[in-house]
Design a protein around this motif. Structure first.
Motif, PDB file in Angstrom:
ATOM      1  N   GLY A  57      73.631 -19.200 -62.697  1.00 21.55           N
ATOM      2  CA  GLY A  57      74.026 -19.952 -62.227  1.00 21.55           C
ATOM      3  C   GLY A  57      74.579 -18.848 -60.357  1.00 21.55           C
ATOM      4  N   VAL A  58      75.461 -18.130 -60.837  1.00 22.06           N
ATOM      5  CA  VAL A  58      76.336 -17.456 -59.866  1.00 22.06           C
ATOM      6  C   VAL A  58      75.856 -17.150 -58.987  1.00 22.06           C
ATOM      7  CG1 VAL A  58      77.912 -15.512 -59.297  1.00 22.06           C
ATOM      8  CG2 VAL A  58      78.151 -17.021 -61.511  1.00 22.06           C
ATOM      9  N   ALA A  59      74.339 -16.239 -58.868  1.00 18.86           N
ATOM     10  CA  ALA A  59      73.911 -15.636 -57.945  1.00 18.86           C
ATOM     11  C   ALA A  59      72.996 -16.687 -57.002  1.00 18.86           C
ATOM     12  CB  ALA A  59      72.843 -14.744 -58.399  1.00 18.86           C
ATOM     13  N   LEU A  60      72.087 -17.778 -57.939  1.00 21.59           N
ATOM     14  CA  LEU A  60      72.081 -18.713 -57.242  1.00 21.59           C
ATOM     15  C   LEU A  60      72.983 -19.345 -56.299  1.00 21.59           C
ATOM     16  CD1 LEU A  60      70.179 -20.293 -60.426  1.00 21.59           C
ATOM     17  CD2 LEU A  60      68.453 -19.177 -58.167  1.00 21.59           C
ATOM     18  N   ILE A  61      73.984 -19.468 -56.808  1.00 19.60           N
ATOM     19  CA  ILE A  61      75.688 -20.795 -55.727  1.00 19.60           C
ATOM     20  C   ILE A  61      75.575 -19.453 -55.076  1.00 19.60           C
ATOM     21  CG2 ILE A  61      77.426 -21.595 -55.899  1.00 19.60           C
ATOM     22  CD1 ILE A  61      75.709 -23.003 -57.533  1.00 19.60           C
ATOM     23  N   ALA A  65      75.167 -20.878 -51.181  1.00 25.96           N
ATOM     24  CA  ALA A  65      75.912 -21.277 -50.301  1.00 25.96           C
ATOM     25  C   ALA A  65      75.482 -20.413 -48.446  1.00 25.96           C
ATOM     26  CB  ALA A  65      77.252 -20.641 -50.927  1.00 25.96           C
ATOM     27  N   ALA A  66      74.960 -19.342 -48.877  1.00 21.69           N
ATOM     28  CA  ALA A  66      74.871 -18.984 -47.706  1.00 21.69           C
ATOM     29  C   ALA A  66      74.299 -20.033 -46.272  1.00 21.69           C
ATOM     30  CB  ALA A  66      73.857 -17.059 -47.776  1.00 21.69           C
ATOM     31  N   GLY A  67      72.863 -20.867 -47.314  1.00 24.15           N
ATOM     32  CA  GLY A  67      71.702 -21.419 -46.543  1.00 24.15           C
ATOM     33  C   GLY A  67      72.717 -23.181 -46.590  1.00 24.15           C
ATOM     34  N   LEU A  68      74.014 -23.125 -47.174  1.00 28.64           N
ATOM     35  CA  LEU A  68      74.293 -23.806 -46.398  1.00 28.64           C
ATOM     36  C   LEU A  68      75.633 -23.975 -45.093  1.00 28.64           C
ATOM     37  CD1 LEU A  68      75.802 -25.655 -50.399  1.00 28.64           C
ATOM     38  CD2 LEU A  68      74.279 -27.247 -48.834  1.00 28.64           C
ATOM     39  N   PHE A  69      76.099 -22.795 -45.714  1.00 36.40           N
ATOM     40  CA  PHE A  69      76.630 -22.836 -44.201  1.00 36.40           C
ATOM     41  C   PHE A  69      75.350 -22.092 -43.177  1.00 36.40           C
ATOM     42  CE2 PHE A  69      79.636 -20.478 -47.077  1.00 36.40           C
ATOM     43  CZ  PHE A  69      80.228 -21.210 -46.637  1.00 36.40           C
ATOM     44  N   GLY A  70      73.984 -21.694 -43.459  1.00 29.66           N
ATOM     45  CA  GLY A  70      73.711 -21.151 -42.042  1.00 29.66           C
ATOM     46  C   GLY A  70      73.119 -22.610 -41.574  1.00 29.66           C
ATOM     47  N   PHE A  71      72.742 -24.063 -42.882  1.00 29.75           N
ATOM     48  CA  PHE A  71      72.697 -24.892 -41.977  1.00 29.75           C
ATOM     49  C   PHE A  71      73.786 -25.753 -41.529  1.00 29.75           C
ATOM     50  CE2 PHE A  71      71.553 -29.812 -42.544  1.00 29.75           C
ATOM     51  CZ  PHE A  71      69.957 -29.966 -41.991  1.00 29.75           C
ATOM     52  N   ALA A  72      74.530 -25.213 -41.460  1.00 30.40           N
ATOM     53  CA  ALA A  72      75.855 -26.659 -41.249  1.00 30.40           C
ATOM     54  C   ALA A  72      76.133 -25.030 -39.527  1.00 30.40           C
ATOM     55  CB  ALA A  72      76.958 -25.836 -41.305  1.00 30.40           C
ATOM     56  N   GLY A 108      81.841 -27.994 -45.731  1.00 27.04           N
ATOM     57  CA  GLY A 108      82.370 -28.723 -47.177  1.00 27.04           C
ATOM     58  C   GLY A 108      82.037 -28.202 -48.062  1.00 27.04           C
ATOM     59  N   LEU A 109      80.955 -28.021 -48.524  1.00 24.58           N
ATOM     60  CA  LEU A 109      79.643 -28.080 -49.574  1.00 24.58           C
ATOM     61  C   LEU A 109      79.621 -26.364 -49.562  1.00 24.58           C
ATOM     62  CD1 LEU A 109      77.496 -30.688 -49.618  1.00 24.58           C
ATOM     63  CD2 LEU A 109      78.892 -30.818 -51.071  1.00 24.58           C
ATOM     64  N   GLY A 110      79.590 -25.838 -48.832  1.00 21.88           N
ATOM     65  CA  GLY A 110      79.332 -24.337 -48.533  1.00 21.88           C
ATOM     66  C   GLY A 110      80.498 -23.713 -49.002  1.00 21.88           C
ATOM     67  N   ILE A 111      81.307 -23.813 -48.665  1.00 31.30           N
ATOM     68  CA  ILE A 111      83.266 -23.904 -48.919  1.00 31.30           C
ATOM     69  C   ILE A 111      83.085 -24.199 -50.652  1.00 31.30           C
ATOM     70  CG2 ILE A 111      85.594 -24.279 -48.481  1.00 31.30           C
ATOM     71  CD1 ILE A 111      84.882 -24.767 -45.934  1.00 31.30           C
ATOM     72  N   PHE A 112      82.750 -24.878 -51.137  1.00 29.70           N
ATOM     73  CA  PHE A 112      83.204 -26.354 -52.409  1.00 29.70           C
ATOM     74  C   PHE A 112      82.368 -24.420 -53.221  1.00 29.70           C
ATOM     75  CE2 PHE A 112      80.969 -27.851 -55.754  1.00 29.70           C
ATOM     76  CZ  PHE A 112      82.602 -28.328 -56.922  1.00 29.70           C
ATOM     77  N   ALA A 113      81.002 -24.171 -52.074  1.00 28.59           N
ATOM     78  CA  ALA A 113      79.606 -23.693 -53.371  1.00 28.59           C
ATOM     79  C   ALA A 113      80.410 -22.302 -53.469  1.00 28.59           C
ATOM     80  CB  ALA A 113      78.665 -22.822 -53.196  1.00 28.59           C
ATOM     81  N   VAL A 114      81.140 -21.997 -52.689  1.00 28.24           N
ATOM     82  CA  VAL A 114      81.972 -20.186 -52.599  1.00 28.24           C
ATOM     83  C   VAL A 114      82.844 -20.187 -52.751  1.00 28.24           C
ATOM     84  CG1 VAL A 114      83.176 -18.602 -51.051  1.00 28.24           C
ATOM     85  CG2 VAL A 114      81.260 -19.581 -49.736  1.00 28.24           C
ATOM     86  N   GLY A 115      83.998 -21.273 -53.785  1.00 26.56           N
ATOM     87  CA  GLY A 115      84.938 -21.429 -54.696  1.00 26.56           C
ATOM     88  C   GLY A 115      84.739 -20.940 -56.037  1.00 26.56           C
ATOM     89  N   LEU A 116      83.107 -21.853 -56.216  1.00 21.55           N
ATOM     90  CA  LEU A 116      82.116 -21.384 -57.239  1.00 21.55           C
ATOM     91  C   LEU A 116      82.509 -20.625 -57.960  1.00 21.55           C
ATOM     92  CD1 LEU A 116      80.322 -24.500 -58.194  1.00 21.55           C
ATOM     93  CD2 LEU A 116      83.170 -24.521 -59.101  1.00 21.55           C
ATOM     94  N   VAL A 117      81.553 -20.207 -56.745  1.00 16.81           N
ATOM     95  CA  VAL A 117      81.401 -18.207 -56.932  1.00 16.81           C
ATOM     96  C   VAL A 117      82.193 -17.043 -57.540  1.00 16.81           C
ATOM     97  CG1 VAL A 117      80.024 -15.897 -55.536  1.00 16.81           C
ATOM     98  CG2 VAL A 117      79.253 -18.541 -55.684  1.00 16.81           C
TER      99      VAL A 117
END
Length: 281
Positions: A57-61, A65-72, A108-117
């Motif tokens: 899960g850590v690797a997947l997130i 996260a990188a993809g979500l930042f890219g989309f943003a 914001g979703l990307g930041i949330f994902a990074v927080g989990l990692v």
């Protein structure tokens, strides 16, 4: 310069895939809830948490996260630099404003994902609570009820735009795929836009209700809108169709990652846009 534009194109495609993965999980969890008691109705943050709890899960997130930042970043290019050529008329500016809001949302979703990692836990995972918090803050501002109502009406307007996409399949104009691929891509897109249209209509309606009653507890996020739909009399069947449509939209986003026409702005055009913005027009 060409290398930069190619890099941005691939980052945008990666972003569409990440967005698709999150939406697909939201739809599949809701679909499971529709057919059995083992499902979990959630929004995008809940979907990210679900991915996080899976093996690797850590690797997947981290990848997501990188993809979500890219989309943003791509949404920012669409909004500020008008990468899609929407123009500066009222309709074009409305679309670009929506793309700007989308950029903030996925950032914001990307930041949330990074927080989990990084091991910061799932703080702020409840999207309904987050929506209610900013609704409550907005209500305290001058003309706050009007501002919340305006946001709600804007969301309803976006929902109507999605409904138009579902009806006309106008999104096909942004895809570069042959007739054979279109036979499955277009139905996925139509089903996805129809489902998202209904969900966003509910979200916008709840915001208008929150403004009318001056009560932030009436506001709902994605997961809250799905729960409200599920709770309606005879709503279980419609809820199942919406869940299936959201899953279809997730799959459609993977198709967009492959087939969408991506037109990264040229550096000189980007610089000119920034200069226009600095001059106020």
């Amino acid at each position: 310069m060409a290398e930069t534009r190619l890099w941005l194109e691939w980052l945008a495609r990666f972003g569409y895939a990440a967005r698709g993965a999150v939406t697909l999980v939201v739809g599949l969890l809701a679909l499971l809830a529709a057919v059995s008691p083992g499902g979990d109705v959630t929004g995008s943050r809940g979907a990210i948490q679900t991915i996080f709890t899976q093996p690797f899960g850590v690797a997947l997130i981290a990848i997501a996260a990188a993809g979500l930042f890219g989309f943003a970043l791509w949404r920012l290019c669409q909004s500020v630099l008008d990468a899609d050529g929407r123009g500066r008329d009222a309709k074009g500016l409305a679309v670009r404003l929506g793309q700007g809001v989308s950029a903030v949302t996925y950032l914001g979703l990307g930041i949330f994902a990074v927080g989990l990692v990084l091991g910061r836990g799932g703080g702020g995972a409840d999207e309904n609570e987050s929506v209610r918090d900013w609704t409550a803050w907005l209500l305290t501002q001058p003309f706050g009820r009007w501002l919340v109502a305006a946001v709600g009406l804007a969301v309803i307007g976006a929902a109507l735009g999605m409904a138009a996409q579902a009806w006309t399949a106008r999104f096909r104009e942004e895809l570069s795929c042959d007739a054979r691929a279109a036979r499955w891509v277009v139905p996925l897109g139509r089903a996805g836009y129809a489902a998202r249209s209904l969900v966003f209509l509910l979200i916008g309606g709840f915001l208008v209700l929150a403004a009318w009653q001056s009560d932030p507890s009436e506001a709902r996020g994605l997961g809250g809108a799905l729960l409200a739909l599920q709770a309606q009399p005879y709503g279980r069947g419609l809820f199942g169709l919406v869940a299936l449509g959201l899953a279809a939209f997730g799959a459609f986003e993977f198709a967009e990652a492959r087939y969408r026409r991506i037109r990264p702005p040229r550096p000189e055009a980007a610089a000119a846009a920034v200069m226009r913005a600095a001059r106020g027009g």
